[in-house]
Write an enzyme that holds these catalytic residues in place. Structure first.
Site, PDB file in Angstrom:
ATOM      1  N   VAL A   1       0.852  -1.291  -0.038  1.00 56.75           N
ATOM      2  CA  VAL A   1      -0.252   0.127  -0.129  1.00 56.75           C
ATOM      3  C   VAL A   1       0.876   1.290  -0.273  1.00 56.75           C
ATOM      4  O   VAL A   1       0.643   1.937  -0.632  1.00 56.75           O
ATOM      5  CB  VAL A   1      -0.898   0.061   1.094  1.00 56.75           C
ATOM      6  CG1 VAL A   1      -1.679   1.491   1.543  1.00 56.75           C
ATOM      7  CG2 VAL A   1      -2.049  -1.253   1.087  1.00 56.75           C
TER       8      VAL A   1
ATOM      9  N   GLY B   1      -9.400 -15.157  -1.279  1.00 59.58           N
ATOM     10  CA  GLY B   1      -8.182 -15.135  -0.365  1.00 59.58           C
ATOM     11  C   GLY B   1      -7.427 -13.865  -0.421  1.00 59.58           C
ATOM     12  O   GLY B   1      -8.300 -12.833  -0.546  1.00 59.58           O
TER      13      GLY B   1
ATOM     14  N   CYS C   1      -6.653  -9.293   2.571  1.00 63.46           N
ATOM     15  CA  CYS C   1      -7.517  -8.247   3.022  1.00 63.46           C
ATOM     16  C   CYS C   1      -8.858  -8.935   3.257  1.00 63.46           C
ATOM     17  O   CYS C   1      -9.131  -8.850   4.486  1.00 63.46           O
ATOM     18  CB  CYS C   1      -7.804  -7.249   1.879  1.00 63.46           C
ATOM     19  SG  CYS C   1      -6.274  -6.546   1.228  1.00 63.46           S
TER      20      CYS C   1
ATOM     21  N   PHE D   1      -8.790   1.489  -0.905  1.00 59.05           N
ATOM     22  CA  PHE D   1      -9.512   0.495  -1.724  1.00 59.05           C
ATOM     23  C   PHE D   1      -9.040   0.037  -2.793  1.00 59.05           C
ATOM     24  O   PHE D   1      -9.459  -0.520  -3.732  1.00 59.05           O
ATOM     25  CB  PHE D   1     -10.704   1.139  -1.868  1.00 59.05           C
ATOM     26  CG  PHE D   1     -11.624   1.658  -1.060  1.00 59.05           C
ATOM     27  CD1 PHE D   1     -12.306   1.194   0.030  1.00 59.05           C
ATOM     28  CD2 PHE D   1     -11.483   3.299  -0.627  1.00 59.05           C
ATOM     29  CE1 PHE D   1     -13.116   1.617   1.091  1.00 59.05           C
ATOM     30  CE2 PHE D   1     -12.388   3.777   0.405  1.00 59.05           C
ATOM     31  CZ  PHE D   1     -12.999   3.172   1.199  1.00 59.05           C
TER      32      PHE D   1
ATOM     33  N   GLU E   1      -4.759  -5.507  -5.422  1.00 60.46           N
ATOM     34  CA  GLU E   1      -3.739  -5.976  -5.993  1.00 60.46           C
ATOM     35  C   GLU E   1      -3.706  -6.262  -7.494  1.00 60.46           C
ATOM     36  O   GLU E   1      -4.737  -6.885  -7.971  1.00 60.46           O
ATOM     37  CB  GLU E   1      -3.046  -7.164  -5.301  1.00 60.46           C
ATOM     38  CG  GLU E   1      -2.751  -6.982  -3.955  1.00 60.46           C
ATOM     39  CD  GLU E   1      -2.215  -7.970  -3.122  1.00 60.46           C
ATOM     40  OE1 GLU E   1      -1.511  -8.901  -4.130  1.00 60.46           O
ATOM     41  OE2 GLU E   1      -2.347  -7.991  -1.936  1.00 60.46           O
TER      42      GLU E   1
HETATM   43  C1  UGA Z   1      -9.468  -6.226  -1.782  1.00 56.51           C
HETATM   44  C2  UGA Z   1     -10.670  -5.207  -2.731  1.00 56.51           C
HETATM   45  O1  UGA Z   1     -11.229  -5.549  -3.479  1.00 56.51           O
HETATM   46  C3  UGA Z   1      -9.994  -3.726  -2.316  1.00 56.51           C
HETATM   47  O2  UGA Z   1     -10.992  -2.893  -2.690  1.00 56.51           O
HETATM   48  C4  UGA Z   1      -9.441  -3.382  -1.306  1.00 56.51           C
HETATM   49  O3  UGA Z   1      -8.725  -2.339  -1.049  1.00 56.51           O
HETATM   50  C5  UGA Z   1      -8.322  -4.537  -0.764  1.00 56.51           C
HETATM   51  O4  UGA Z   1      -9.176  -5.780  -0.705  1.00 56.51           O
HETATM   52  C6  UGA Z   1      -7.808  -4.200   0.648  1.00 56.51           C
HETATM   53  O5  UGA Z   1      -8.670  -4.298   1.606  1.00 56.51           O
HETATM   54  O6  UGA Z   1      -6.725  -4.004   0.633  1.00 56.51           O
HETATM   55  P1  UGA Z   1      -7.584  -7.517  -3.148  1.00 56.51           P
HETATM   56  O7  UGA Z   1      -7.479  -8.382  -1.741  1.00 56.51           O
HETATM   57  O8  UGA Z   1      -6.549  -7.146  -4.022  1.00 56.51           O
HETATM   58  O9  UGA Z   1      -8.683  -6.339  -2.897  1.00 56.51           O
HETATM   59  O10 UGA Z   1      -8.439  -8.669  -4.185  1.00 56.51           O
HETATM   60  P2  UGA Z   1      -9.719  -8.618  -4.800  1.00 56.51           P
HETATM   61  O11 UGA Z   1      -9.642  -8.458  -6.549  1.00 56.51           O
HETATM   62  O12 UGA Z   1     -10.804  -8.072  -4.382  1.00 56.51           O
HETATM   63  O13 UGA Z   1     -10.024 -10.281  -4.894  1.00 56.51           O
HETATM   64  C7  UGA Z   1     -10.229 -11.034  -3.624  1.00 56.51           C
HETATM   65  C8  UGA Z   1     -10.507 -12.543  -3.700  1.00 56.51           C
HETATM   66  O14 UGA Z   1     -11.574 -12.481  -4.098  1.00 56.51           O
HETATM   67  C9  UGA Z   1      -9.499 -13.272  -4.779  1.00 56.51           C
HETATM   68  O15 UGA Z   1      -9.184 -14.436  -4.167  1.00 56.51           O
HETATM   69  C10 UGA Z   1     -10.539 -13.493  -5.769  1.00 56.51           C
HETATM   70  O16 UGA Z   1     -10.260 -14.457  -6.745  1.00 56.51           O
HETATM   71  C11 UGA Z   1     -11.865 -13.457  -5.084  1.00 56.51           C
HETATM   72  N1  UGA Z   1     -13.210 -13.112  -6.039  1.00 56.51           N
HETATM   73  C12 UGA Z   1     -12.909 -11.900  -6.452  1.00 56.51           C
HETATM   74  C13 UGA Z   1     -13.958 -14.104  -6.519  1.00 56.51           C
HETATM   75  O17 UGA Z   1     -13.666 -15.414  -5.889  1.00 56.51           O
HETATM   76  N2  UGA Z   1     -15.182 -13.783  -7.144  1.00 56.51           N
HETATM   77  C14 UGA Z   1     -15.222 -12.552  -7.529  1.00 56.51           C
HETATM   78  O18 UGA Z   1     -16.139 -12.360  -8.215  1.00 56.51           O
HETATM   79  C15 UGA Z   1     -14.271 -11.574  -7.248  1.00 56.51           C
END
Ligand code: UGA
Length: 432
Positions: A13, A256, A259, A151, A154
């Site tokens: 971050v 996973g 966050c 927000f 990654e």
């Molecule tokens: C998440 C939030 O989306 C960000 O807004 C936030 O700033 C961040 O956490 C944080 O708190 O720092 P991130 O952990 O980078 O971001 O990843 P995401 O893209 O949100 O995905 C999280 C997980 O959910 C992944 O394992 C992804 O494969 C899974 N996912 C996502 C699903 O299984 N289905 C979906 O429809 C979307």
């Protein structure tokens, strides 16, 4: 107007925030306690894998530097972002020791300037008030404090920073919030000004809601499998309702990362500490845990006992575009398969090095073909483009068996069946 910015903590971050602010014309000094990290940043090398970061660091190298010395950073800055780790403790609360260390250091330095501290790390609601009280107790009343949750996702963090849906700023003194808001104004996004506890809560509530969406669609997917419906079309049909929206409705092997799992547990814990049982979040977590394990059931349906079976996992990172293995579904899945006495091999285009430190007993391959050759079953765990784009008919040929579990619904079931696979998606019925 260019500002002098400090960032404490040059992790994911902190580094993205620093590089993006430098790219907007500000003079940024990052401070970290890790000598190797400081050196790498000085050499223009990002210590993390994030798309576009190296290029951005290169473009604004004259305005971005790193130091080990907090006093030096303080001297060079007016607005100071705090982006240190707040890992969960054994009780599920957030460990704020790194934040408190920063306050100790500020006291030791005798910081008297009119700096504004801006909390970027995700911290439990109430942290800002605690930090404010600690600052006052240490005679640091002149130092301002704001909460400005991040927000960023990654993999697309730079775009998220520079084109945010919204910016949230909580302050104790409007003048401090004004200074932080001025930094973001050129981005043209809505800026929501709130109290500090409200800003802290917005961060947790947002992540918990997104995680809830994922667990919800995963349960719908599991029911789809029972009733012969297709979850992708169901999600599409739901998402066309503007009140629901199409995003974060992709069923798969669970969420996973650093966050969602941490923040959902922390919010549940926070509620519990104040006497409220957040029942919904308990289910969100449990559904996610079970979802990671469902792949094992799918494999058993085709292969029977998994003892001695060769299972190839394609993709290990918690999502594509990162080498982050924190709370990755692949870790639980690999451990479960090993517990079933299966032989597990794995490939990931970027996260192999990180995975070696996280998963034991797995044979790692840096070539997908070596990984799938001779396998009884292949599980697509992370939807990397280079994995989706494999020549799947050829994969079917080099395998020993024919089972393909598409843990991200990334492939076309009809094509997979035509290529000779026994295809299993998540919440989809493969054509026979
Ligand atoms: C998440 C939030 O989306 C960000 O807004 C936030 O700033 C961040 O956490 C944080 O708190 O720092 P991130 O952990 O980078 O971001 O990843 P995401 O893209 O949100 O995905 C999280 C997980 O959910 C992944 O394992 C992804 O494969 C899974 N996912 C996502 C699903 O299984 N289905 C979906 O429809 C979307």
């Amino acid at each position: 107007m260019p500002q002098r910015i400090g960032v404490i903590g040059a992790g994911y971050v902190g580094l993205v925030t620093g590089a993006c602010l430098a790219s907007m014309g500000h003079q940024v000094t990052l401070r970290d306690i890790d000598e190797a990290k400081v050196r790498m940043i000085g050499d223009g090398e990002p210590p993390i894998h994030e798309d576009g970061l190296k290029q951005l660091m290169h473009e604004c190298r004259d305005r971005l530097r790193a130091t080990l010395d907090l006093a030096e950073m303080l001297e060079a800055s007016e607005i100071v972002f705090i982006a240190v780790d707040t890992p969960p403790t054994h009780s599920g609360d957030a460990d704020l020791s790194r934040v408190m260390t920063v306050l100790d250091e500020l006291e030791q330095i005798g910081a008297t300037g009119e700096h504004v501290l801006v909390m970027k790390s995700t911290v439990p609601v109430g942290t800002g008030e605690r930090v404010r009280a600690e600052l006052d107790k240490r005679g640091l009343e002149s130092i301002g404090y704001c909460s400005n949750p991040e927000f960023l996702k990654e993999g697309v963090a730079i775009a998220d920073f520079l084109s945010p849906d919204r910016v949230v700023i909580g302050d104790f003194r409007a003048a401090d919030g004004d200074k932080v808001a001025a930094l973001y104004e050129p981005l043209g996004a809505p800026i929501l000004r709130t109290s500090v506890p409200t800003a802290e809560m917005i961060k947790y509530a947002s992540n918990a809601f997104l995680a809830t969406k994922i667990s919800f669609i995963n349960e719908i997917a599991n029911v789809c499998e029972e009733v012969g419906a297709d979850v992708i079309e169901v999600a599409e049909g739901m998402g066309l309702d503007a009140r629901i929206g199409p995003k974060f409705l992709s069923a798969g092997v669970g969420f996973g990362g650093s966050c969602f799992p941490k923040d959902v547990s922390a919010l549940k814990q926070l509620a519990g500490n104040s006497g409220y049982h957040f029942q919904l979040l308990t289910s969100v977590i449990e559904v996610n845990e079970l979802q990671k394990r469902r792949v094992v059931g799918k494999l058993k349906r085709h292969l029977g006992d998994l003892e001695g079976k060769e299972i190839a996992l394609l993709g290990l990172a918690f999502k594509p575009g990162t080498d982050d293995m924190r709370e990755a579904s692949s870790v639980v899945l690999a451990a479960r398969l090993l517990a079933e006495a299966a032989s597990v091999r794995a490939y990931d285009p970027v996260a192999l090095e990180a995975a070696r430190h996280t998963v034991r007993g797995v044979e790692f391959f840096d070539d997908p073909w070596a990984c799938v050759t001779g396998a009884d079953a292949v599980v697509l765990v992370t939807e990397w483009p280079e994995i989706i784009g494999l020549d799947w008919p050829k994969v079917a040929q080099v395998m020993r068996g024919d089972v393909l579990v598409d843990g991200r619904n990334a492939l076309d079931p009809a094509d997979a069946v035509a290529a000779g696979f026994a295809y299993e998606g998540i919440g989809r019925v493969a054509p026979s």
